[in-house]
Design a protein around this motif. Structure first.
Motif, PDB file in Angstrom:
ATOM      1  N   GLN A  51       4.198  81.830   5.467  1.00 10.94           N
ATOM      2  CA  GLN A  51       5.292  81.622   6.402  1.00 10.94           C
ATOM      3  C   GLN A  51       6.503  80.796   5.806  1.00 10.94           C
ATOM      4  O   GLN A  51       7.791  81.209   6.338  1.00 10.94           O
ATOM      5  N   ARG A  52       6.282  80.051   4.709  1.00  8.84           N
ATOM      6  CA  ARG A  52       7.256  79.495   4.139  1.00  8.84           C
ATOM      7  C   ARG A  52       7.917  79.974   2.884  1.00  8.84           C
ATOM      8  O   ARG A  52       8.909  79.286   2.156  1.00  8.84           O
ATOM      9  N   LEU A  53       7.159  81.036   2.326  1.00 11.69           N
ATOM     10  CA  LEU A  53       7.593  81.613   0.884  1.00 11.69           C
ATOM     11  C   LEU A  53       9.084  82.369   0.989  1.00 11.69           C
ATOM     12  O   LEU A  53       9.264  82.866   1.945  1.00 11.69           O
ATOM     13  N   GLN A  54       9.865  81.801   0.280  1.00  8.45           N
ATOM     14  CA  GLN A  54      10.987  82.702  -0.017  1.00  8.45           C
ATOM     15  C   GLN A  54      10.954  83.648  -1.382  1.00  8.45           C
ATOM     16  O   GLN A  54      10.280  83.352  -2.271  1.00  8.45           O
ATOM     17  N   LEU A  66      17.984  79.528  -8.309  1.00  6.56           N
ATOM     18  CA  LEU A  66      16.648  78.887  -7.874  1.00  6.56           C
ATOM     19  C   LEU A  66      16.713  78.201  -6.674  1.00  6.56           C
ATOM     20  O   LEU A  66      16.009  77.870  -5.726  1.00  6.56           O
ATOM     21  N   GLY A  67      18.269  78.045  -6.230  1.00  8.23           N
ATOM     22  CA  GLY A  67      18.568  77.455  -4.877  1.00  8.23           C
ATOM     23  C   GLY A  67      17.555  75.956  -4.646  1.00  8.23           C
ATOM     24  O   GLY A  67      17.590  75.045  -5.501  1.00  8.23           O
ATOM     25  N   ARG A  68      17.115  75.939  -3.500  1.00  5.73           N
ATOM     26  CA  ARG A  68      16.381  74.646  -3.121  1.00  5.73           C
ATOM     27  C   ARG A  68      15.103  74.943  -3.417  1.00  5.73           C
ATOM     28  O   ARG A  68      13.971  73.836  -3.140  1.00  5.73           O
ATOM     29  N   GLY A  69      14.445  75.717  -4.253  1.00  6.03           N
ATOM     30  CA  GLY A  69      13.074  76.003  -4.614  1.00  6.03           C
ATOM     31  C   GLY A  69      12.729  74.927  -5.493  1.00  6.03           C
ATOM     32  O   GLY A  69      13.258  74.141  -6.448  1.00  6.03           O
ATOM     33  N   ARG A  70      11.484  74.539  -5.232  1.00  7.84           N
ATOM     34  CA  ARG A  70      10.837  73.341  -6.151  1.00  7.84           C
ATOM     35  C   ARG A  70       9.767  73.809  -6.944  1.00  7.84           C
ATOM     36  O   ARG A  70       9.386  73.616  -8.138  1.00  7.84           O
ATOM     37  N   VAL A  71       8.689  74.817  -6.347  1.00 11.20           N
ATOM     38  CA  VAL A  71       7.628  75.535  -7.181  1.00 11.20           C
ATOM     39  C   VAL A  71       7.699  76.723  -6.883  1.00 11.20           C
ATOM     40  O   VAL A  71       7.956  77.416  -5.611  1.00 11.20           O
ATOM     41  N   ALA A 120      10.241  86.306  -8.006  1.00 10.49           N
ATOM     42  CA  ALA A 120       9.451  85.251  -7.804  1.00 10.49           C
ATOM     43  C   ALA A 120       9.527  84.805  -6.231  1.00 10.49           C
ATOM     44  O   ALA A 120      10.142  85.238  -5.452  1.00 10.49           O
ATOM     45  N   LEU A 121       8.277  84.179  -6.025  1.00  8.45           N
ATOM     46  CA  LEU A 121       8.104  83.262  -4.562  1.00  8.45           C
ATOM     47  C   LEU A 121       8.293  82.148  -4.939  1.00  8.45           C
ATOM     48  O   LEU A 121       7.719  81.463  -5.703  1.00  8.45           O
ATOM     49  N   ALA A 122       8.912  81.468  -3.878  1.00  8.65           N
ATOM     50  CA  ALA A 122       9.376  80.157  -4.048  1.00  8.65           C
ATOM     51  C   ALA A 122       9.071  79.394  -2.826  1.00  8.65           C
ATOM     52  O   ALA A 122       8.985  79.675  -1.579  1.00  8.65           O
ATOM     53  N   LEU A 123       8.718  77.914  -2.911  1.00  6.52           N
ATOM     54  CA  LEU A 123       8.628  76.973  -1.949  1.00  6.52           C
ATOM     55  C   LEU A 123       9.596  75.827  -2.162  1.00  6.52           C
ATOM     56  O   LEU A 123       9.630  75.172  -3.254  1.00  6.52           O
ATOM     57  N   ALA A 124      10.257  75.479  -1.079  1.00  9.53           N
ATOM     58  CA  ALA A 124      11.285  74.543  -1.276  1.00  9.53           C
ATOM     59  C   ALA A 124      10.398  73.079  -1.112  1.00  9.53           C
ATOM     60  O   ALA A 124       9.473  72.965  -0.718  1.00  9.53           O
ATOM     61  N   GLN A 125      11.254  72.113  -1.682  1.00 10.00           N
ATOM     62  CA  GLN A 125      10.705  70.652  -1.520  1.00 10.00           C
ATOM     63  C   GLN A 125      10.236  70.123  -0.082  1.00 10.00           C
ATOM     64  O   GLN A 125       9.114  69.793   0.119  1.00 10.00           O
ATOM     65  N   GLN A 126      10.917  70.623   0.550  1.00 16.16           N
ATOM     66  CA  GLN A 126      10.641  70.217   2.369  1.00 16.16           C
ATOM     67  C   GLN A 126       9.642  70.868   2.778  1.00 16.16           C
ATOM     68  O   GLN A 126       8.748  70.230   3.315  1.00 16.16           O
ATOM     69  N   ASP A 127       9.566  72.115   2.178  1.00 15.37           N
ATOM     70  CA  ASP A 127       8.416  72.802   2.838  1.00 15.37           C
ATOM     71  C   ASP A 127       6.855  72.311   2.229  1.00 15.37           C
ATOM     72  O   ASP A 127       5.923  72.204   2.635  1.00 15.37           O
ATOM     73  N   LEU A 128       7.129  71.858   0.863  1.00 14.25           N
ATOM     74  CA  LEU A 128       5.898  71.586   0.141  1.00 14.25           C
ATOM     75  C   LEU A 128       5.506  69.935   0.911  1.00 14.25           C
ATOM     76  O   LEU A 128       4.267  69.862   1.093  1.00 14.25           O
ATOM     77  N   TYR A 129       6.390  69.150   1.221  1.00 11.36           N
ATOM     78  CA  TYR A 129       5.901  67.884   2.032  1.00 11.36           C
ATOM     79  C   TYR A 129       5.240  68.265   3.410  1.00 11.36           C
ATOM     80  O   TYR A 129       4.461  67.726   3.514  1.00 11.36           O
ATOM     81  N   GLU A 130       5.930  69.186   3.924  1.00 10.31           N
ATOM     82  CA  GLU A 130       5.415  69.576   5.314  1.00 10.31           C
ATOM     83  C   GLU A 130       3.914  70.132   5.266  1.00 10.31           C
ATOM     84  O   GLU A 130       3.021  69.853   5.964  1.00 10.31           O
ATOM     85  N   LEU A 131       3.791  71.030   3.926  1.00  6.62           N
ATOM     86  CA  LEU A 131       2.504  71.474   3.968  1.00  6.62           C
ATOM     87  C   LEU A 131       1.473  70.658   3.618  1.00  6.62           C
ATOM     88  O   LEU A 131       0.364  70.596   4.090  1.00  6.62           O
ATOM     89  N   ASN A 132       1.841  69.531   2.660  1.00  7.12           N
ATOM     90  CA  ASN A 132       0.971  68.682   2.302  1.00  7.12           C
ATOM     91  C   ASN A 132       0.476  67.734   3.551  1.00  7.12           C
ATOM     92  O   ASN A 132      -0.585  67.327   3.617  1.00  7.12           O
ATOM     93  N   ARG A 133       1.391  67.451   4.581  1.00  4.91           N
ATOM     94  CA  ARG A 133       1.247  66.660   5.661  1.00  4.91           C
ATOM     95  C   ARG A 133       0.292  67.405   6.700  1.00  4.91           C
ATOM     96  O   ARG A 133      -0.691  66.831   7.248  1.00  4.91           O
ATOM     97  N   GLU A 134       0.397  68.862   6.802  1.00  6.14           N
ATOM     98  CA  GLU A 134      -0.081  69.485   7.767  1.00  6.14           C
ATOM     99  C   GLU A 134      -1.441  69.803   7.399  1.00  6.14           C
ATOM    100  O   GLU A 134      -2.295  70.227   8.168  1.00  6.14           O
TER     101      GLU A 134
END
Length: 202
Positions: A51-54, A66-71, A120-134
């Motif tokens: 759901q969070r992939l860009q 790369l915008g806000r993408g982290r990984v 490419a598929l990207a995950l933003a830094q904020q999304d990584l934080y949320e995924l690790n928390r959830e």
């Protein structure tokens, strides 16, 4: 708890009906397969990731924005990471389809350029934080991805410790078939070899 412990056409098909993801569902299976190399992924966690992939696209010979993408995960194409350190421009890594990668470090003078048209598929830094928390179970997957990215960077360092006479042969052995997709100037920039020396060892 159900796990994504093997590629699942049914699950990929279920995701494809989601309005945000319909256009990009064909990209999911390569990512699913890549994630499985780091361990099983619970289906509910995979759904949260999807759901969070860009999607990030880049035309040939253009720099990838790369915008806000982290990984990132390269679905298709071929990239090179060029570094301009103020003295020279060299290539730090090549990113092939199926590889994970991160954006060049700020201030490094680096940019990712498409050798072949890339998606490419990207995950933003904020999304990584949320995924690790959830979904704490994803932490080990993330650690494995970062380790794989670091290993890719270390591969060039290992090649540079080999004598120039043997460097090109070692490159071809490490990355079978890649040299045929590259210009000689890019191989030389990666292996830190001059044109005259490279022509004698090729």
């Amino acid at each position: 708890m159900p796990y994504l412990n093997r590629p699942s056409p049914v699950w990929a098909g279920a995701l494809s009906i989601r309005s945000k993801q319909t256009m990009y569902s064909s990209y999911y299976q390569p990512l699913q397969q890549a994630l499985l190399t780091f361990g099983p992924v619970p289906l509910v966690a995979w759904e949260a990731v999807a759901q969070r992939l860009q999607v990030v696209r880049c035309r040939r010979d253009r720099g990838m924005l790369l915008g806000r993408g982290r990984v990132f995960f390269l679905v298709e194409g071929l990239l090179k990471e060029e570094i301009d350190d103020g003295r020279e421009v060299y290539i730090q890594q090549f990113v092939c389809s199926g590889d994970f990668f991160t954006a060049p470090a700020p201030g490094s003078g680096g940019q990712l350029v498409a050798i072949e048209a890339a998606t490419a598929l990207a995950l933003a830094q904020q999304d990584l934080y949320e995924l690790n928390r959830e979904h704490p179970e994803l932490a080990s997957i993330y650690e494995g991805i970062i380790a794989a990215i670091q290993q890719q960077l270390i591969s060039r360092i290992r090649l540079l410790f080999i004598s120039k006479r043997q460097r090109y042969a070692a490159f071809r052995q490490t990355y079978p078939g890649l040299a045929a997709r590259l210009l000689d100037k890019d191989v030389m920039a990666y292996l830190a070899m001059s044109p005259s020396y490279f022509s004698r060892t090729k």
